[in-house]
Design an enzyme around this catalytic site. Sequence first.
Site, PDB file in Angstrom:
ATOM      1  N   LYS A 113       0.831  -1.210   0.000  1.00 57.07           N
ATOM      2  CA  LYS A 113       0.000   0.000   0.000  1.00 57.07           C
ATOM      3  C   LYS A 113       0.869   1.266   0.000  1.00 57.07           C
ATOM      4  CE  LYS A 113      -3.322   2.922   0.748  1.00 57.07           C
ATOM      5  NZ  LYS A 113      -4.325   3.263  -0.237  1.00 57.07           N
ATOM      6  N   CYS A 159      -3.326  10.674   1.460  1.00 56.63           N
ATOM      7  CA  CYS A 159      -2.635   9.417   1.124  1.00 56.63           C
ATOM      8  C   CYS A 159      -1.246   9.670   0.548  1.00 56.63           C
ATOM      9  CB  CYS A 159      -3.481   8.610   0.147  1.00 56.63           C
ATOM     10  SG  CYS A 159      -4.942   7.898   0.907  1.00 56.63           S
TER      11      CYS A 159
HETATM   12  N1  LIG Z   1     -10.391   7.555   2.580  1.00 55.71           N
HETATM   13  C1  LIG Z   1      -9.649   6.960   1.665  1.00 55.71           C
HETATM   14  O1  LIG Z   1      -9.737   7.249   0.488  1.00 55.71           O
HETATM   15  C2  LIG Z   1      -8.678   5.869   2.058  1.00 55.71           C
HETATM   16  C3  LIG Z   1      -8.167   5.039   1.049  1.00 55.71           C
HETATM   17  C4  LIG Z   1      -7.314   4.014   1.395  1.00 55.71           C
HETATM   18  C5  LIG Z   1      -6.947   3.841   2.732  1.00 55.71           C
HETATM   19  N2  LIG Z   1      -7.440   4.665   3.697  1.00 55.71           N
HETATM   20  C6  LIG Z   1      -7.041   4.416   5.084  1.00 55.71           C
HETATM   21  O2  LIG Z   1      -8.136   3.862   5.793  1.00 55.71           O
HETATM   22  C7  LIG Z   1      -8.086   4.274   7.164  1.00 55.71           C
HETATM   23  C8  LIG Z   1      -9.406   4.933   7.530  1.00 55.71           C
HETATM   24  O3  LIG Z   1      -9.541   6.084   6.705  1.00 55.71           O
HETATM   25  P1  LIG Z   1     -10.943   6.832   6.512  1.00 55.71           P
HETATM   26  O4  LIG Z   1     -10.760   7.749   5.360  1.00 55.71           O
HETATM   27  O5  LIG Z   1     -12.061   5.836   6.494  1.00 55.71           O
HETATM   28  O6  LIG Z   1     -11.005   7.659   7.886  1.00 55.71           O
HETATM   29  P2  LIG Z   1     -12.260   8.499   8.422  1.00 55.71           P
HETATM   30  O7  LIG Z   1     -11.665   9.584   9.239  1.00 55.71           O
HETATM   31  O8  LIG Z   1     -13.197   8.806   7.319  1.00 55.71           O
HETATM   32  O9  LIG Z   1     -13.004   7.442   9.383  1.00 55.71           O
HETATM   33  C9  LIG Z   1     -12.453   6.894  10.528  1.00 55.71           C
HETATM   34  C10 LIG Z   1     -13.575   6.631  11.527  1.00 55.71           C
HETATM   35  O10 LIG Z   1     -13.020   5.942  12.636  1.00 55.71           O
HETATM   36  C11 LIG Z   1     -13.656   6.406  13.815  1.00 55.71           C
HETATM   37  N3  LIG Z   1     -12.804   6.054  14.943  1.00 55.71           N
HETATM   38  C12 LIG Z   1     -11.642   6.617  15.377  1.00 55.71           C
HETATM   39  N4  LIG Z   1     -11.156   5.943  16.406  1.00 55.71           N
HETATM   40  C13 LIG Z   1     -12.008   4.928  16.672  1.00 55.71           C
HETATM   41  C14 LIG Z   1     -12.046   3.864  17.616  1.00 55.71           C
HETATM   42  N5  LIG Z   1     -11.055   3.712  18.515  1.00 55.71           N
HETATM   43  N6  LIG Z   1     -13.086   3.027  17.601  1.00 55.71           N
HETATM   44  C15 LIG Z   1     -14.079   3.162  16.692  1.00 55.71           C
HETATM   45  N7  LIG Z   1     -14.098   4.137  15.762  1.00 55.71           N
HETATM   46  C16 LIG Z   1     -13.076   4.994  15.745  1.00 55.71           C
HETATM   47  C17 LIG Z   1     -13.819   7.897  13.567  1.00 55.71           C
HETATM   48  O11 LIG Z   1     -14.816   8.455  14.388  1.00 55.71           O
HETATM   49  C18 LIG Z   1     -14.216   7.905  12.093  1.00 55.71           C
HETATM   50  O12 LIG Z   1     -15.613   7.830  11.899  1.00 55.71           O
HETATM   51  C19 LIG Z   1      -6.875   5.194   7.283  1.00 55.71           C
HETATM   52  O13 LIG Z   1      -5.760   4.447   7.685  1.00 55.71           O
HETATM   53  C20 LIG Z   1      -6.668   5.676   5.853  1.00 55.71           C
HETATM   54  O14 LIG Z   1      -5.336   6.060   5.606  1.00 55.71           O
HETATM   55  C21 LIG Z   1      -8.314   5.674   3.389  1.00 55.71           C
END
Ligand SMILES: NC(=O)c1ccc[n+]([C@@H]2O[C@H](COP(=O)([O-])OP(=O)(O)OC[C@H]3O[C@@H](n4cnc5c(N)ncnc54)[C@H](O)[C@@H]3O)[C@@H](O)[C@H]2O)c1
Length: 436
Positions: A213, A267
């Site tokens: 990744k 990212c």
């Molecule tokens: N958004 C993208 O396009 C994308 C793409 C690939 C990878 N990622 C990766 O995926 C992961 C999540 O990203 P995202 O964009 O979904 O983040 P986001 O901020 O949209 O969502 C994360 C959620 O997790 C919740 N959260 C935080 N701590 C928590 C806990 N201890 N228990 C339960 N819920 C909790 C937050 O309230 C939030 O709703 C990250 O590592 C990101 O780098 C994101």
Amino acid sequence: MDETVFDVAVIGLGYIGLPTAASFAAKGKKVAGVDVKQATVDAVNRGEVPFVEPDMGVVVSGAVSLGNLVAMTTVPAADAFIIAVPTPLAEGNGADLSYLLSAARAVAPVLRGGELVILESTSPPGTTQRLGAYLLELRPDLSLDALPGRNQVHVVHSPERVLPGRIMIEMVTNDRVIGGLTEEGALLAKRLYEVICQGEILLTDATTAEMTKLVENTFRDVNIAFANELSMICDKLGIDVWKLIELANHHPRVNVLRPGPGVGGHCIAVDPWFIVDAVPELATLTRTAREVNDAKPHHVVAQTVAALEARPGASIAVLGLAFKANIDDVRESPSVTVVEELLRQIPDARLLLVDPNVEEVPAPLAALGISRLHPLDEALAGSDLVLLLVDHDEFLSPDPRALAGKTIIDTRGIWTQPKQEEATRGLATVGATASA
Ligand SMILES: NC(=O)c1ccc[n+]([C@@H]2O[C@H](COP(=O)([O-])OP(=O)(O)OC[C@H]3O[C@@H](n4cnc5c(N)ncnc54)[C@H](O)[C@@H]3O)[C@@H](O)[C@H]2O)c1
């Protein structure tokens, strides 16, 4: 006490966790969606998506009304846990794993043995191993391997590669990499993801999956850095970078990317640092690419300040605040850096910010006194210099008369690159001075 054991519990209902939860629920799995934010849990239980993402609303509302998706703030018992919490950049450019460790603390007490614990969050190399070790610290009665007399949990990493705006499509069609702490764990996770994934599922070890990744985003960053470095070299040498790239790309094995004002988003601008942080003595190209891309907004500011030297109190139309074309996301956006720096360096200039996709002034700019965004025609009419930072569709074909007599700095090459010559011939005739 509620004895329900869900098929899947997804921890973190954001851009990644919620579509994952909804996709499993749509396939008939009993899914618990867990989030620390009560407002998110309430929205999901009403069948609503608390952010903008095409096609997700209907899947979430369908899954909730069928009773297959239930949101909650505590982690219930489940056969598989998918952790999709944030892993942002920490001070010093490592990853902030506090959200992940907090999720692990919530999962550990409900483990009975035999479960899958899948880390989907983008993570530095070694994080899945660390997660496994942390779970064992919290639950010494369990084991990560098949040991006699101990209940085993299977810890794996499966990074997410979806593109915002196409998440519901790509979650199904993209190939998926799964890396296990054990081969058995990887195979079990493969069987689970086959429920929602039509792409190829490729198995490896956990650390290689983590690096896969990071490498994907670092590949992009390094290639963009080369284009950005070229654009700065060309400015110095007085060469048209767009013409140069077009000529170089006629070589059958060369494909130089397009320069821009920098690299943004959560990212590509973040993930390479996880590699640098893990192996600083070897990741020299990766670090340099990050530094080149981070330097580019300051180069754009220097160009702008130089162009305005003779005109104190001038007005600048700044076109584009999002980190890339046709989205509303301003996280880590180089445009925000450019505007912050312009406000500092030329406080007497008037900045007219335009972004048709962004509704509110980004917080760092509001804090510096920017009170509103402007419509495109109003900003062009009131400006001496037009600074194009993002190639949103709305900016592709401006009325040449609106640009007459203005200085133009086009960081995306949409008005000046050779392929656009036909479309923008009018601009040349109105005396705009363009630079890359
Ligand atoms: N958004 C993208 O396009 C994308 C793409 C690939 C990878 N990622 C990766 O995926 C992961 C999540 O990203 P995202 O964009 O979904 O983040 P986001 O901020 O949209 O969502 C994360 C959620 O997790 C919740 N959260 C935080 N701590 C928590 C806990 N201890 N228990 C339960 N819920 C909790 C937050 O309230 C939030 O709703 C990250 O590592 C990101 O780098 C994101």
